[in-house]
Write a protein that holds these residues in place. Structure first.
Motif, PDB file in Angstrom:
ATOM      1  N   PHE A  26       0.852  -1.193   0.000  1.00 51.94           N
ATOM      2  CA  PHE A  26       0.000   0.000   0.000  1.00 51.94           C
ATOM      3  C   PHE A  26       0.885   1.240   0.000  1.00 51.94           C
ATOM      4  O   PHE A  26       1.358   1.670   1.052  1.00 51.94           O
ATOM      5  CB  PHE A  26      -0.893   0.042   1.237  1.00 51.94           C
ATOM      6  CG  PHE A  26      -1.862  -1.083   1.332  1.00 51.94           C
ATOM      7  CD1 PHE A  26      -2.975  -1.127   0.510  1.00 51.94           C
ATOM      8  CD2 PHE A  26      -1.686  -2.093   2.253  1.00 51.94           C
ATOM      9  CE1 PHE A  26      -3.888  -2.164   0.598  1.00 51.94           C
ATOM     10  CE2 PHE A  26      -2.582  -3.140   2.355  1.00 51.94           C
ATOM     11  CZ  PHE A  26      -3.683  -3.178   1.522  1.00 51.94           C
ATOM     12  N   ASN A  27       1.092   1.811  -1.163  1.00 49.65           N
ATOM     13  CA  ASN A  27       1.888   3.026  -1.247  1.00 49.65           C
ATOM     14  C   ASN A  27       0.942   4.213  -1.043  1.00 49.65           C
ATOM     15  O   ASN A  27      -0.009   4.370  -1.802  1.00 49.65           O
ATOM     16  CB  ASN A  27       2.542   3.039  -2.640  1.00 49.65           C
ATOM     17  CG  ASN A  27       3.502   4.168  -2.797  1.00 49.65           C
ATOM     18  OD1 ASN A  27       3.608   5.015  -1.932  1.00 49.65           O
ATOM     19  ND2 ASN A  27       4.189   4.194  -3.921  1.00 49.65           N
ATOM     20  N   SER A  34       1.035  10.128   7.457  1.00 53.43           N
ATOM     21  CA  SER A  34       1.814  11.344   7.201  1.00 53.43           C
ATOM     22  C   SER A  34       2.222  11.419   5.731  1.00 53.43           C
ATOM     23  O   SER A  34       2.184  12.493   5.123  1.00 53.43           O
ATOM     24  CB  SER A  34       3.019  11.447   8.129  1.00 53.43           C
ATOM     25  OG  SER A  34       3.994  10.528   7.748  1.00 53.43           O
ATOM     26  N   THR A  35       2.549  10.287   5.114  1.00 48.22           N
ATOM     27  CA  THR A  35       2.898  10.315   3.692  1.00 48.22           C
ATOM     28  C   THR A  35       1.678  10.647   2.842  1.00 48.22           C
ATOM     29  O   THR A  35       1.770  11.389   1.854  1.00 48.22           O
ATOM     30  CB  THR A  35       3.509   8.969   3.240  1.00 48.22           C
ATOM     31  OG1 THR A  35       4.501   8.591   4.183  1.00 48.22           O
ATOM     32  CG2 THR A  35       4.138   9.054   1.872  1.00 48.22           C
ATOM     33  N   ALA A  36       0.518  10.125   3.244  1.00 48.25           N
ATOM     34  CA  ALA A  36      -0.715  10.423   2.500  1.00 48.25           C
ATOM     35  C   ALA A  36      -1.024  11.917   2.577  1.00 48.25           C
ATOM     36  O   ALA A  36      -1.410  12.540   1.576  1.00 48.25           O
ATOM     37  CB  ALA A  36      -1.874   9.603   3.066  1.00 48.25           C
ATOM     38  N   VAL A  37      -0.848  12.514   3.761  1.00 43.43           N
ATOM     39  CA  VAL A  37      -1.112  13.956   3.900  1.00 43.43           C
ATOM     40  C   VAL A  37      -0.117  14.754   3.048  1.00 43.43           C
ATOM     41  O   VAL A  37      -0.490  15.715   2.361  1.00 43.43           O
ATOM     42  CB  VAL A  37      -1.079  14.386   5.393  1.00 43.43           C
ATOM     43  CG1 VAL A  37      -1.110  15.904   5.528  1.00 43.43           C
ATOM     44  CG2 VAL A  37      -2.258  13.769   6.144  1.00 43.43           C
ATOM     45  N   SER A  38       1.153  14.346   3.051  1.00 46.11           N
ATOM     46  CA  SER A  38       2.150  15.051   2.209  1.00 46.11           C
ATOM     47  C   SER A  38       1.746  14.967   0.745  1.00 46.11           C
ATOM     48  O   SER A  38       1.857  15.947  -0.001  1.00 46.11           O
ATOM     49  CB  SER A  38       3.542  14.421   2.338  1.00 46.11           C
ATOM     50  OG  SER A  38       3.943  14.461   3.665  1.00 46.11           O
ATOM     51  N   ASP A  39       1.275  13.807   0.327  1.00 46.38           N
ATOM     52  CA  ASP A  39       0.835  13.629  -1.061  1.00 46.38           C
ATOM     53  C   ASP A  39      -0.357  14.555  -1.361  1.00 46.38           C
ATOM     54  O   ASP A  39      -0.404  15.214  -2.404  1.00 46.38           O
ATOM     55  CB  ASP A  39       0.452  12.161  -1.285  1.00 46.38           C
ATOM     56  CG  ASP A  39       0.015  11.886  -2.715  1.00 46.38           C
ATOM     57  OD1 ASP A  39       0.877  11.939  -3.607  1.00 46.38           O
ATOM     58  OD2 ASP A  39      -1.191  11.656  -2.928  1.00 46.38           O
ATOM     59  N   GLY A  40      -1.305  14.608  -0.409  1.00 44.08           N
ATOM     60  CA  GLY A  40      -2.472  15.480  -0.584  1.00 44.08           C
ATOM     61  C   GLY A  40      -2.052  16.937  -0.687  1.00 44.08           C
ATOM     62  O   GLY A  40      -2.586  17.701  -1.513  1.00 44.08           O
ATOM     63  N   LEU A  41      -1.093  17.342   0.132  1.00 44.24           N
ATOM     64  CA  LEU A  41      -0.629  18.740   0.112  1.00 44.24           C
ATOM     65  C   LEU A  41       0.068  19.060  -1.206  1.00 44.24           C
ATOM     66  O   LEU A  41      -0.154  20.132  -1.794  1.00 44.24           O
ATOM     67  CB  LEU A  41       0.339  18.984   1.276  1.00 44.24           C
ATOM     68  CG  LEU A  41      -0.297  19.101   2.662  1.00 44.24           C
ATOM     69  CD1 LEU A  41       0.775  19.224   3.745  1.00 44.24           C
ATOM     70  CD2 LEU A  41      -1.238  20.299   2.727  1.00 44.24           C
TER      71      LEU A  41
END
Ligand SMILES: Cc1cc2nc3c(=O)[nH]c(=O)nc-3n(C[C@H](O)[C@H](O)[C@H](O)COP(=O)(O)OP(=O)(O)OC[C@H]3O[C@@H](n4cnc5c(N)ncnc54)[C@H](O)[C@@H]3O)c2cc1C
Length: 425
Positions: free
Chosen positions: A25-26, A318-325
């Motif tokens: 799950f990336n 945290s990686t998902a939020v960075s991707d969203g940002l």
């Protein structure tokens, strides 16, 4: 190398179980879209016929495994259903579409009855300090450390820690064994799932555990049967010694369902956009005529439990939020930054620095983010900063119908889809 030792890779310390999780799950929208495209051909008859089998963590080809993406809205429910219905008729993909609507139904149900969440939270707060002293402590430790001696259960505990994911059928067996064979408090089983599932969700998790325990549909419990486990794990497990009956748990009645509050008005003018882990597709949020002037984001996956959350869940979030940002930045042409703190003073400091007095956030459904937003809104208001929540039409239209059981809700699916402009033929 010892399986539990940290190792270095890509400048981050990763534990082996986290590496395995990230391979599967990336936490980016790009990976989510690729997973959706790969699944769509299988969403029809193949899914309907085969979805109940758990072939183990190395073979998830009979389900979508999209839940970590849907839960954080790296993919939205509407685009998943639309992609599937472009390829299959509603009749052929009905089962899959219904499963996606189970998520919507649970979220709506909890939105209408927030006391079920608050009660769960209070009970976990009360039980956690007793871990180590209560009469169930040793059994709890054995369950969490995969030492029950029930081979399938111990394998699933390990799988949950390694992959942050379990098949739906296995979640049902797991919860049933936890409650009725091991005799442990259901709330601590829900807490264990919530801390470790990448798709851990306040509504789907709490209400599914309540359902197995017989609290959700009064008196109706779920009993894990050895022959069912053997059949649907393709003979990988053949447990003995499981409870042979499942007496429903009891609780004081919940207050009646409330009305869903009307959707907040659409934002106007210059705004700051504050993203959080409940909805990371800012590009499709209903933002009216707002002009996005600044973007920030926060994540607090550890708010899931007094015991925090697993390293995998924290890293995924945290990686998902960075991707969203990063995507929001590119879409609105504005710089973005993660907020290091997620309290009112950090949000106010960011708003002042950015010169905005209106902040838009994706709607926060009942759960830890809602609690955090409620905790800061008075302070923001008294500092002259207004907070507007952008609620998607998908939720606003479906949630009011979650007041009763799933079956009447299910009948409305074709109408709900047509209302969103999604073709059903
Ligand atoms: C005890 C228990 C705890 C659970 N906890 C969670 C949780 O924290 N988060 C979560 O997303 N799901 C939870 N589920 C529901 C379900 O098990 C997972 O959504 C599903 O296994 C995810 O795998 P998938 O993406 O391959 O699902 P698929 O079978 O491919 O289904 C497609 C999508 O539909 C939704 N969905 C499917 N089944 C359900 C269901 N029964 N309830 C709600 N949504 C569903 C999910 O978003 C899923 O990604 C729980 C179920 C049980 C029995």
């Amino acid at each position: 190398m010892n399986r539990w030792q940290p190792f270095e890779g890509n400048n981050v310390i990763l534990r082996p179980y986290y590496r395995r999780m990230i391979e599967q799950f990336n936490p980016t929208r790009g990976a989510a879209l690729a997973a959706l495209a790969e699944f769509v051909p299988r969403a029809g008859r193949a899914y309907t016929l085969d979805r109940n089998h758990d072939r183990g963590p190395e073979d998830r080809s009979n389900v979508s495994a999209l839940s970590p993406y849907l839960r954080h809205r790296l993919l939205t429910e509407s685009e998943v259903v639309e992609a599937v219905l472009q390829r299959h008729s509603l009749a052929a993909a009905e089962k899959f579409v219904q499963e996606v609507f189970w998520r919507t139904y649970w979220k709506g149900w909890l939105e209408l009855r927030p006391e079920a969440w608050r009660r769960y939270r209070r009970e976990v707060e009360t039980l956690v300090p007793d871990i180590g002293t209560a009469e169930w402590s040793n059994d709890y430790a054995r369950a969490c450390e995969a030492r029950t001696g029930i081979e399938c259960f111990d394998a699933w505990v390990t799988e949950l820690a390694e992959f942050g994911y379990l098949h739906n059928h296995t979640r049902m067996w797991f919860a049933s064994i936890w409650i009725f064979t091991l005799g442990l408090p259901w709330q601590l089983g829900a807490d264990l799932f919530y801390r470790q599932l990448l798709d851990g969700d306040a509504a789907s998790n709490t209400l599914s555990w309540r359902w197995v325990a017989g609290l959700q549909t009064a008196g109706k419990t779920y009993l894990a049967r050895p022959d069912n486990i053997q059949r649907y794990t393709d003979g990988r497990f053949s447990p003995t010694g499981l409870a042979s009956f499942a007496p429903a748990l009891a609780e004081p009645a919940l207050p009646p369902a409330r009305e869903l509050e009307a959707a907040p008005g659409l934002p106007q003018g210059r705004v700051g956009l504050l993203l959080h882990e409940e909805d990371l597709h800012a590009e499709s949020l209903p933002l009216g005529n707002a002009i996005v002037h600044a973007i920030a984001g926060w994540h607090r996956a550890a708010d899931r439990s007094p015991l925090g959350c697993s390293d995998s869940v924290a890293a995924f979030t945290s990686t998902a939020v960075s991707d969203g940002l990063a995507r929001a930045s590119a879409h609105f042409g504005v710089d973005s930054a993660p907020l290091l703190e997620s309290d009112a003073s950090a949000v106010l400091a960011w708003a002042r620095e950015s010169g905005v007095t209106t902040i838009v956030i994706p709607f926060a459904p009942v759960g830890p983010v809602r609690e955090r937003v409620d905790g800061m809104s008075a302070e923001l208001a008294s500092a002259g900063v207004s907070l507007i929540e952008a609620r998607r039409q998908w939720d606003s239209v479906a949630w009011p119908h979650a007041g009763r059981g799933f079956f009447p809700f299910r009948e409305r699916i074709p109408k709900l889809l047509r209302g969103q402009g999604i073709r059903t033929q």
